[in-house]
Design a protein around this motif. Structure first.
Motif, PDB file in Angstrom:
ATOM      1  N   ARG A 365       9.471  80.089  54.588  1.00 44.90           N
ATOM      2  CA  ARG A 365       9.815  78.737  54.981  1.00 44.90           C
ATOM      3  C   ARG A 365      11.000  78.765  55.954  1.00 44.90           C
ATOM      4  O   ARG A 365      11.772  79.722  55.991  1.00 44.90           O
ATOM      5  N   HIS A 366      11.104  77.694  56.715  1.00 38.34           N
ATOM      6  CA  HIS A 366      12.288  77.504  57.539  1.00 38.34           C
ATOM      7  C   HIS A 366      13.432  77.020  56.645  1.00 38.34           C
ATOM      8  O   HIS A 366      13.222  76.620  55.493  1.00 38.34           O
ATOM      9  N   ASN A 368      14.978  74.358  56.709  1.00 40.60           N
ATOM     10  CA  ASN A 368      14.838  72.942  56.342  1.00 40.60           C
ATOM     11  C   ASN A 368      13.746  72.704  55.313  1.00 40.60           C
ATOM     12  O   ASN A 368      13.434  71.557  54.981  1.00 40.60           O
ATOM     13  N   GLN A 370      10.516  73.464  55.619  1.00 42.30           N
ATOM     14  CA  GLN A 370       9.171  73.411  56.187  1.00 42.30           C
ATOM     15  C   GLN A 370       8.495  74.777  56.096  1.00 42.30           C
ATOM     16  O   GLN A 370       9.129  75.813  56.294  1.00 42.30           O
ATOM     17  N   ARG A 371       7.202  74.778  55.790  1.00 44.90           N
ATOM     18  CA  ARG A 371       6.451  76.030  55.743  1.00 44.90           C
ATOM     19  C   ARG A 371       6.353  76.643  57.131  1.00 44.90           C
ATOM     20  O   ARG A 371       6.157  75.937  58.120  1.00 44.90           O
ATOM     21  N   ARG A 374       0.600  77.649  58.213  1.00 49.11           N
ATOM     22  CA  ARG A 374      -0.497  76.894  57.624  1.00 49.11           C
ATOM     23  C   ARG A 374      -1.668  77.852  57.502  1.00 49.11           C
ATOM     24  O   ARG A 374      -2.171  78.352  58.499  1.00 49.11           O
ATOM     25  N   HIS A 397       4.151  77.576  62.650  1.00 47.90           N
ATOM     26  CA  HIS A 397       4.813  76.337  63.036  1.00 47.90           C
ATOM     27  C   HIS A 397       6.306  76.576  63.234  1.00 47.90           C
ATOM     28  O   HIS A 397       6.935  77.342  62.496  1.00 47.90           O
ATOM     29  N   ALA A 399      10.276  75.085  63.344  1.00 44.57           N
ATOM     30  CA  ALA A 399      11.021  74.363  62.307  1.00 44.57           C
ATOM     31  C   ALA A 399      10.803  72.862  62.371  1.00 44.57           C
ATOM     32  O   ALA A 399      11.027  72.159  61.381  1.00 44.57           O
ATOM     33  N   ASP A 400      10.366  72.336  63.525  1.00 45.50           N
ATOM     34  CA  ASP A 400      10.082  70.900  63.627  1.00 45.50           C
ATOM     35  C   ASP A 400       8.621  70.586  63.341  1.00 45.50           C
ATOM     36  O   ASP A 400       8.150  69.487  63.625  1.00 45.50           O
ATOM     37  N   SER A 401       7.891  71.544  62.793  1.00 39.36           N
ATOM     38  CA  SER A 401       6.477  71.425  62.402  1.00 39.36           C
ATOM     39  C   SER A 401       5.499  71.469  63.562  1.00 39.36           C
ATOM     40  O   SER A 401       4.299  71.362  63.358  1.00 39.36           O
ATOM     41  N   GLN A 491      11.200  82.353  61.981  1.00 40.34           N
ATOM     42  CA  GLN A 491      11.883  81.439  61.091  1.00 40.34           C
ATOM     43  C   GLN A 491      13.013  80.725  61.827  1.00 40.34           C
ATOM     44  O   GLN A 491      13.778  81.334  62.578  1.00 40.34           O
TER      45      GLN A 491
END
Length: 828
Positions: A365-366, A368, A370-371, A374, A397, A399-401, A491
């Motif tokens: 994960r990042h 923040n 977020q995964r 995916r 992805h 860090a901002d998805s 990451q």
């Protein structure tokens, strides 16, 4: 499982750190001795981490030694000549059937060059014209399966697609099918064809094959086509005694790694009448074969149309001499790998490594929360070992998805010597399904320059493909650790500033404290030269300002190509590598009244050649303020080429080039769609390998390369459209695919007037060794070799790279201008 306190090899120590995890059970399938075997028998891998078993299996030295021993101790010839070879060929058929748990009592084996040829053979022999029918294929099917719909379309069959999980429903309910053309007809016994993969080459998802009997016996009486190219890679997973598929296709290089160019079509005997030799242009009954070859007929006359096909379907469909040496080695390939473990053990080993890769990847994960990835497939299901093959398909992805372009992942992987696969993997349906892409999206991507197999992973912020890693017999836990090390690089990154790019820009442009959230537009360099190559292989037309096509390429670039051949023979493009004197042709623009003319000359030809631009082309140049010196109409010795349609030729131009190159049957042809780009070989509809792009080279990189190799490196050798002055050499080598760039006529104007993105690097070939001043001179020094061994050589197996391909981004005015002096800027 043996105690973990044993003296394991270093690679196995990696997994011992996780021995107290609740999800440790899959480790009991791990074959520890594979690590030692791999070090001894796969030394040719070197430091490469091989994660592409879905593309091809690896072979060991033991496998090659066993194959060589068989061939070098036997006097086996062509099976059409040798009774012993013919008998061994028959035993090999039995071996293949035994591998998949069936016998000659129910099945026949047709040896082919691979799963693709097996599908093609099936398509050629299937009775598409018998009273009409329906062809359905799973959405997650390989492109080679989709190709069968061409036979259906030609015969006015209905055809469409369905979701893989809806396969059981098609026995009685066809509402789940999405028809592309036509409607499902009333039941036609023994004719309708249903195609599906046993295991997706995209996600590794496995098909529930327990419903096949119901499909064959339902109202539609489906004939079943099983694409087992991927499923057969897992030993023991394909059991034809329990799987009543009518037609099954496999490729042996995906199973053993060696030999390549060998596969099989496995036929149920009760489906054989569907493939009986017939003339589809004649009566509905058998009336003779469409095509036959050596070894597949019982009798034939050369002086009449008399021909009788062999009664054996295997002999009839195996045209010519089969790949008998490869076929003979299948027995020793199988014996060699089975010494490492049973079919079940080898299959579970690959699953164990893959599942560990999944678990560790899913945890990343990042900061923040977020995964990072995916992941697609059935890895999280309780019955994952039954539902999922040893493949991990995913989308990274930031860090901002937002998605990471797969081309960037491929570049980072290559730098770490990790071999994996990116893109759609010849499985457009899976890409559309998992990335939520509609048909209009695919069409839009193609119109934007996206083609299968390129590294353009993002278009307008949307993913065009994914990253796939796949595992096999020789995979180890150390491979998993190296894979995770690669992922960790991504990451906490944001799309506006990959770490490597930020560091490079800071060093080059003296930025202080660059931050992820506020990356300024930065002037990188200025355009020094603009060059158009109207005739492929010839010298450039040098200009100060020139219009761009709406597609993003320079107007008239690679518009014409010289081809070799006659109207009765296939035309072949002539490149500078084949005819070095092409590079000596100098091109200039001249005006003649309200029209424009391209003037071609060479020191190896006493005359000049005029290519008169069409009225439409001349109007475009006039409307954009392009000026040219007037044509000297008093000069002597000129030949005239009037522009004609793309399928026409001009005698004067042909004669001029024939005299220059000392070749016959030349034609100067215009691209069929008027588009252009860069590259060394013509594509089907235009004369460029990378259409709709500009090729940019750095003058600083040219100078530094010359210093490194101790050679003169003129820009003309690299045939760029745009030459840019940079302060630092090789700055462009760190640009990731998808990086946004702007060209503006004023420095630091935001946003840049022309918006581009990096589409990839230009792979170089022997053309860079041709000296336009003296193309026939051989200095004994190769720039290509120097490039390949310098610090700027590419990790790509395709060859060394130099220069960057730029592709249009967003929407422009109809024909913007590219000018010398423009500033090249990085855009946030």
């Amino acid at each position: 499982m043996t105690s973990l306190t044993a003296p394991w090899t270093p690679g196995f120590l990696t997994l011992s750190k996780f021995c107290k995890r609740p999800d440790f059970s899959h480790f009991q399938w791990y074959l520890q001795h594979i690590e030692d075997f791999r070090k001894d028998q796969l030394s040719h891998l070197g430091e490469v981490v091989y994660l592409d078993y879905a593309g091809a299996a690896l072979f060991s030295r033991a496998q090659l030694a066993a194959a060589q021993e068989l061939l070098l101790t036997s006097s086996l010839g062509n099976p059409h000549s040798s009774r012993a070879s013919e008998e061994l060929l028959d035993r090999s058929r039995d071996l293949v059937l035994h591998m998949f748990r069936t016998t000659r009592a129910t099945h026949s084996v047709v040896f082919t060059s691979g799963a693709t040829q097996s599908l093609e053979l099936l398509g050629e022999h299937y009775p598409w014209t018998v009273n009409g029918g329906c062809f359905l294929y799973a959405d997650e099917s390989h492109t080679s399966v989709l190709g069968l719909r061409q036979f259906a379309r030609r015969s006015n069959w209905a055809f469409g697609t369905f979701a893989l999980e809806d396969l059981p429903n098609l026995a009685n309910d066809l509402s789940a099918a999405k028809m592309i053309e036509g409607q499902v007809p009333e039941s036609i016994a023994g004719c309708n064809l249903l195609a599906f993969p046993g295991e997706s080459n995209f996600s590794g998802l496995r098909t529930d094959l327990s419903c096949l009997s119901a499909l064959r016996q339902g109202p539609q009486r489906w004939r079943l086509l099983l694409d087992a190219a991927k499923l057969a890679c897992s030993p023991g997973s394909l059991d034809l005694s329990q799987c009543p598929a009518d037609f099954t296709v496999i490729s042996f290089y995906k199973i053993f790694g060696y030999p390549t160019g060998l596969g099989a079509l496995l036929l149920r005997h009760d489906a054989a009448p569907c493939l009986f030799p017939r003339d589809v242009h004649g009566p509905s009954g058998p009336s003779g074969p469409l095509y036959f070859a050596g070894g597949c007929v019982s009798s034939v006359s050369a002086t009449s149309s008399f021909v009788v096909p062999r009664p054996s379907l295997s002999q009839w469909m195996e045209r010519g001499t089969p790949h008998f040496q490869g076929i003979f080695t299948l027995s020793v390939q199988l014996a060699t790998v089975r010494r490492l473990g049973t079919d079940l053990a080898r299959s579970r080993h690959a699953l164990a490594v893959c599942h560990e890769a999944f678990l560790r990847t899913a945890r990343l994960r990042h900061s923040n929360g977020q995964r990072l990835c995916r992941i697609f497939g059935a890895h999280e299901e309780i019955r994952w070992a039954e539902l999922q093959g040893p493949t991990l398909a995913l989308e990274l992805h930031y860090a901002d998805s937002s998605p990471v372009p797969y081309g960037l992942v491929a570049e980072r992987a290559a730098a770490r010597k990790i071999m994996l696969r990116t893109g759609c993997h010849c499985n457009a349906g899976a890409c559309q399904r998992y990335l939520d892409l509609k048909d209009e999206d695919i069409r839009h991507f193609h119109a934007s320059g996206k083609v299968c197999g390129d590294d353009r992973g993002l278009i307008e912020g949307r993913s065009t493909g994914i990253v796939r890693v796949s595992f096999g017999l020789y995979s180890t836990m150390e491979d998993v650790s190296r894979w995770i090390e690669l992922l960790v690089e991504f990451q906490d990154l944001l799309p506006t500033e990959p770490k490597i790019l930020a560091e490079n820009l800071a060093a080059t442009n003296h930025l202080t404290n660059p931050t992820v959230s506020a990356w300024p537009r930065t002037s990188m360099g200025r355009v020094r030269a603009v060059k158009i190559y109207p005739v492929k292989g010839c010298g450039p037309l040098r200009v100060n300002r020139w219009p761009l096509d709406p597609s993003g390429s320079l107007f008239l670039d690679r518009r014409w190509c010289l081809s070799l051949g006659t109207r009765r023979s296939k035309l072949r493009p002539v490149s500078a590598k084949q005819a070095p004197r092409l590079t000596t042709v100098r091109i200039s623009l001249r005006g003649r009244g309200r029209s424009f003319v391209l003037l071609l000359s060479s020191k190896f030809h006493p005359e000049t050649l005029e290519i008169a631009l069409s009225e439409e082309d001349s109007k475009i140049l006039q409307a954009n303020g392009v000026a040219a010196d007037p044509l000297d109409t008093t000069r002597n010795g000129a030949r005239m080429h009037e522009e004609k349609p793309a399928d026409a030729s001009n005698a004067d131009a042909s004669i001029w080039f024939e005299q220059l190159l000392d070749l016959k049957d030349l034609q100067l042809r215009c691209s069929s769609d008027g588009t252009a780009g860069t590259g060394e070989a013509p594509a089907r509809t235009d004369f460029a390998n990378a259409p709709k792009t500009l090729l940019m080279v750095s003058t600083a990189s040219l100078r530094r390369f010359g210093e490194l190799c101790g050679l003169e490196v003129p820009a003309e050798r690299f045939r760029a459209n745009v030459e840019v002055d940079f302060e630092e050499p090789y700055e462009e080598m760190s640009w990731p695919v998808g990086l946004a760039l702007g060209l503006t006529d004023e420095p630091h104007v935001a946003p840049g007037r022309l918006h581009f993105e990096v589409a990839g690097r230009c792979v170089r070939c022997q053309a860079v060794d041709i000296d336009p001043e003296d193309p026939e001179r051989s200095s004994g020094v190769s720039l290509l070799a120097a490039l390949a061994t310098s610090q700027v050589s590419s990790e790509s197996s395709k060859g060394p790279t130099f220069g960057v391909l730029l592709r249009k981004r967003g929407h422009w005015q109809e024909r913007p201008m590219l000018e010398v002096g423009m500033s090249l800027e990085a855009e946030a």
